[in-house]
Design a protein around this motif. Structure first.
Motif, PDB file in Angstrom:
ATOM      1  N   ILE A 155       6.886  -8.501  11.564  1.00 21.47           N
ATOM      2  CA  ILE A 155       7.521  -9.118  10.402  1.00 21.47           C
ATOM      3  C   ILE A 155       6.479  -9.828   9.535  1.00 21.47           C
ATOM      4  N   ASN A 156       5.503 -10.464  10.184  1.00 20.21           N
ATOM      5  CA  ASN A 156       4.465 -11.207   9.478  1.00 20.21           C
ATOM      6  C   ASN A 156       3.344 -10.329   8.931  1.00 20.21           C
ATOM      7  N   SER A 157       3.406  -9.035   9.214  1.00 20.61           N
ATOM      8  CA  SER A 157       2.336  -8.110   8.808  1.00 20.61           C
ATOM      9  C   SER A 157       0.984  -8.568   9.353  1.00 20.61           C
ATOM     10  N   GLU A 158       0.978  -8.981  10.614  1.00 24.79           N
ATOM     11  CA  GLU A 158      -0.266  -9.430  11.247  1.00 24.79           C
ATOM     12  C   GLU A 158      -0.503  -8.637  12.522  1.00 24.79           C
ATOM     13  N   ILE A 159      -1.733  -8.708  13.031  1.00 21.69           N
ATOM     14  CA  ILE A 159      -2.173  -7.873  14.149  1.00 21.69           C
ATOM     15  C   ILE A 159      -1.876  -6.412  13.811  1.00 21.69           C
ATOM     16  N   ILE A 160      -2.346  -5.987  12.676  1.00 23.01           N
ATOM     17  CA  ILE A 160      -2.026  -4.659  12.143  1.00 23.01           C
ATOM     18  C   ILE A 160      -2.815  -3.561  12.843  1.00 23.01           C
ATOM     19  N   GLY A 161      -2.309  -2.337  12.704  1.00 20.57           N
ATOM     20  CA  GLY A 161      -2.994  -1.187  13.263  1.00 20.57           C
ATOM     21  C   GLY A 161      -4.029  -0.627  12.308  1.00 20.57           C
ATOM     22  N   LYS A 162      -4.849   0.255  12.817  1.00 18.22           N
ATOM     23  CA  LYS A 162      -5.854   0.921  12.000  1.00 18.22           C
ATOM     24  C   LYS A 162      -5.189   1.978  11.119  1.00 18.22           C
ATOM     25  N   PRO A 163      -5.841   2.384  10.041  1.00 20.37           N
ATOM     26  CA  PRO A 163      -5.301   3.481   9.214  1.00 20.37           C
ATOM     27  C   PRO A 163      -5.134   4.742  10.043  1.00 20.37           C
ATOM     28  N   THR A 164      -4.048   5.451   9.805  1.00 22.84           N
ATOM     29  CA  THR A 164      -3.791   6.672  10.566  1.00 22.84           C
ATOM     30  C   THR A 164      -4.613   7.845  10.057  1.00 22.84           C
ATOM     31  N   GLY A 165      -5.101   7.738   8.813  1.00 24.72           N
ATOM     32  CA  GLY A 165      -5.860   8.849   8.240  1.00 24.72           C
ATOM     33  C   GLY A 165      -4.960   9.993   7.824  1.00 24.72           C
ATOM     34  N   SER A 166      -3.658   9.722   7.699  1.00 18.06           N
ATOM     35  CA  SER A 166      -2.698  10.760   7.307  1.00 18.06           C
ATOM     36  C   SER A 166      -1.586  10.091   6.494  1.00 18.06           C
ATOM     37  N   ASP A 167      -0.559  10.857   6.162  1.00 20.26           N
ATOM     38  CA  ASP A 167       0.578  10.291   5.436  1.00 20.26           C
ATOM     39  C   ASP A 167       1.514   9.502   6.349  1.00 20.26           C
ATOM     40  N   TYR A 168       1.356   9.703   7.653  1.00 22.25           N
ATOM     41  CA  TYR A 168       2.199   8.987   8.608  1.00 22.25           C
ATOM     42  C   TYR A 168       1.723   7.538   8.730  1.00 22.25           C
ATOM     43  N   GLY A 169       2.652   6.620   8.857  1.00 23.41           N
ATOM     44  CA  GLY A 169       2.277   5.245   9.140  1.00 23.41           C
ATOM     45  C   GLY A 169       3.082   4.240   8.343  1.00 23.41           C
ATOM     46  N   VAL A 170       2.747   2.982   8.536  1.00 24.05           N
ATOM     47  CA  VAL A 170       3.402   1.877   7.836  1.00 24.05           C
ATOM     48  C   VAL A 170       2.434   1.295   6.818  1.00 24.05           C
ATOM     49  N   ILE A 171       2.894   1.127   5.594  1.00 28.91           N
ATOM     50  CA  ILE A 171       2.100   0.487   4.546  1.00 28.91           C
ATOM     51  C   ILE A 171       2.543  -0.971   4.449  1.00 28.91           C
ATOM     52  N   PHE A 172       1.653  -1.876   4.812  1.00 35.78           N
ATOM     53  CA  PHE A 172       1.965  -3.307   4.784  1.00 35.78           C
ATOM     54  C   PHE A 172       1.640  -3.850   3.398  1.00 35.78           C
ATOM     55  N   LYS A 173       2.659  -4.072   2.608  1.00 39.28           N
ATOM     56  CA  LYS A 173       2.481  -4.481   1.214  1.00 39.28           C
ATOM     57  C   LYS A 173       1.930  -5.896   1.075  1.00 39.28           C
ATOM     58  N   GLN A 174       1.998  -6.691   2.129  1.00 42.25           N
ATOM     59  CA  GLN A 174       1.497  -8.058   2.051  1.00 42.25           C
ATOM     60  C   GLN A 174      -0.006  -8.141   2.289  1.00 42.25           C
ATOM     61  N   LEU A 175      -0.632  -7.010   2.603  1.00 41.10           N
ATOM     62  CA  LEU A 175      -2.077  -6.973   2.752  1.00 41.10           C
ATOM     63  C   LEU A 175      -2.731  -6.828   1.382  1.00 41.10           C
ATOM     64  N   PRO A 176      -4.032  -7.120   1.278  1.00 44.94           N
ATOM     65  CA  PRO A 176      -4.741  -6.874   0.016  1.00 44.94           C
ATOM     66  C   PRO A 176      -4.581  -5.414  -0.420  1.00 44.94           C
ATOM     67  N   GLN A 177      -4.651  -5.182  -1.714  1.00 43.16           N
ATOM     68  CA  GLN A 177      -4.385  -3.862  -2.278  1.00 43.16           C
ATOM     69  C   GLN A 177      -5.212  -2.755  -1.622  1.00 43.16           C
ATOM     70  N   ASP A 178      -6.484  -3.034  -1.360  1.00 39.74           N
ATOM     71  CA  ASP A 178      -7.359  -1.992  -0.809  1.00 39.74           C
ATOM     72  C   ASP A 178      -7.055  -1.683   0.660  1.00 39.74           C
ATOM     73  N   MET A 179      -6.179  -2.470   1.288  1.00 40.22           N
ATOM     74  CA  MET A 179      -5.811  -2.237   2.685  1.00 40.22           C
ATOM     75  C   MET A 179      -4.415  -1.631   2.820  1.00 40.22           C
ATOM     76  N   GLN A 180      -3.766  -1.395   1.689  1.00 38.78           N
ATOM     77  CA  GLN A 180      -2.399  -0.857   1.711  1.00 38.78           C
ATOM     78  C   GLN A 180      -2.413   0.656   1.836  1.00 38.78           C
ATOM     79  N   VAL A 181      -2.726   1.106   3.049  1.00 40.88           N
ATOM     80  CA  VAL A 181      -2.721   2.528   3.387  1.00 40.88           C
ATOM     81  C   VAL A 181      -1.863   2.707   4.635  1.00 40.88           C
ATOM     82  N   PRO A 182      -1.379   3.905   4.911  1.00 40.33           N
ATOM     83  CA  PRO A 182      -0.565   4.107   6.120  1.00 40.33           C
ATOM     84  C   PRO A 182      -1.320   3.706   7.382  1.00 40.33           C
ATOM     85  N   ARG A 183      -0.731   2.843   8.162  1.00 39.33           N
ATOM     86  CA  ARG A 183      -1.376   2.319   9.360  1.00 39.33           C
ATOM     87  C   ARG A 183      -0.486   2.494  10.585  1.00 39.33           C
TER      88      ARG A 183
END
Length: 276
Positions: A155-183
């Motif tokens: 819920i807090n968008s913390e302890i996040i996962g690494k980027p999946t390198g694909s379209d699959y994953g969760v995009i955490f919008k509360q992270l900085p813009q350059d980190m908003q990739v599928p994770r």
């Protein structure tokens, strides 16, 4: 455009005007209340008094919360000892003014160590059985609580996962813009896995005689939980890059001793026989 990704952008909590009730804090409350209900059933089965259960709740809450906070600061954010000491123990930041932060920055390794210490003190002052007797039982509600703590992290968008390198994953919008990739939703991987840790411990306690083998359930808990933690760390972003750039990260190195201790209690440890 990421068609297989899920955009995650929740509010942090409920705005009550004078302060915000964080969902993360609510998850901890759920964890402790559910844990109390589970332990109440176990204590009834073991013919233990309600007074000893009340004391157990107090020792658990204080010990786990304090240990989790100190564990985070010692292992991941030691600069707080010099830069913002009182924020370690209070839900406020005093750096650059007073800001309400809630209780955040909690490490499971510190919580695990504190749980053992607090149960030692509880047994010595209240229970008068053995430390392993209470540890074999308290790990069951602790496992259920871990499920909700990791949900709180998600819920807090913390302890996040690494980027999946694909379209699959969760995009955490509360992270900085350059980190908003599928994770990888690493928090959910852990939370889901801890459900099975709880169910396995529950089964062994109620359906087998393993609760009579002193230290077995405690050891099983350590092996299961920290093996999961060790594995999930491979898809989790390091919480402190300076401490995690060699072979394994900090969380993995800290997990290994717990796994070894768990194996010892499961397969090697022999309780001392009492002289009659």
């Amino acid at each position: 455009m990421h068609f297989l990704s899920f955009v995650w952008d929740p509010s942090k909590g409920i705005d009550l005007g004078f302060f915000t009730l964080h969902y993360y804090s609510m998850m901890w409350i759920v964890a402790f209340v559910l844990g109390l209900a589970i332990m109440k059933r176990i204590y009834k089965h073991e013919n233990q008094s309600d007074a000893s259960l009340d004391s157990l709740f107090i020792y658990s809450v204080v010990g786990i919360m304090l240990g989790a906070r100190l564990g985070h600061v010692i292992f991941y954010q030691p600069e707080l000892f010099k830069e913002d000491f009182f924020s370690i123990f209070l839900p406020f930041s005093f750096k650059g003014g007073i800001h309400f932060t809630g209780f955040q920055g909690l490490a499971s390794h510190g919580a695990a160590i504190a749980m053992i210490v607090s149960m030692y003190l509880y047994n010595k002052k209240v229970l008068h059985k053995s430390v392993l007797w209470i540890l074999d039982r308290v790990v069951i509600p602790v496992a259920s609580g871990a499920v909700f703590v990791r949900l709180g992290n998600f819920i807090n968008s913390e302890i996040i996962g690494k980027p999946t390198g694909s379209d699959y994953g969760v995009i955490f919008k509360q992270l900085p813009q350059d980190m908003q990739v599928p994770r990888h939703p690493a928090q959910l991987y852990e939370s889901f896995s801890y459900v099975f840790v709880f169910l396995i411990l529950w089964y062994f306690y109620w359906k087998t005689n393993k609760s009579e083998q002193q230290g077995f359930l405690f050891g099983l808990f350590l092996v299961l939980l920290w093996t999961i933690r060790f594995c999930v760390e491979f898809v989790k972003e390091a919480q402190n890059a300076e401490r995690a750039d060699w072979a394994l990260n900090t969380g993995q190195w800290l997990s290994i001793p717990f796994i070894l201790i768990g194996l010892y209690f499961m397969f090697v440890y022999k309780p001392k026989t009492e002289l009659s």
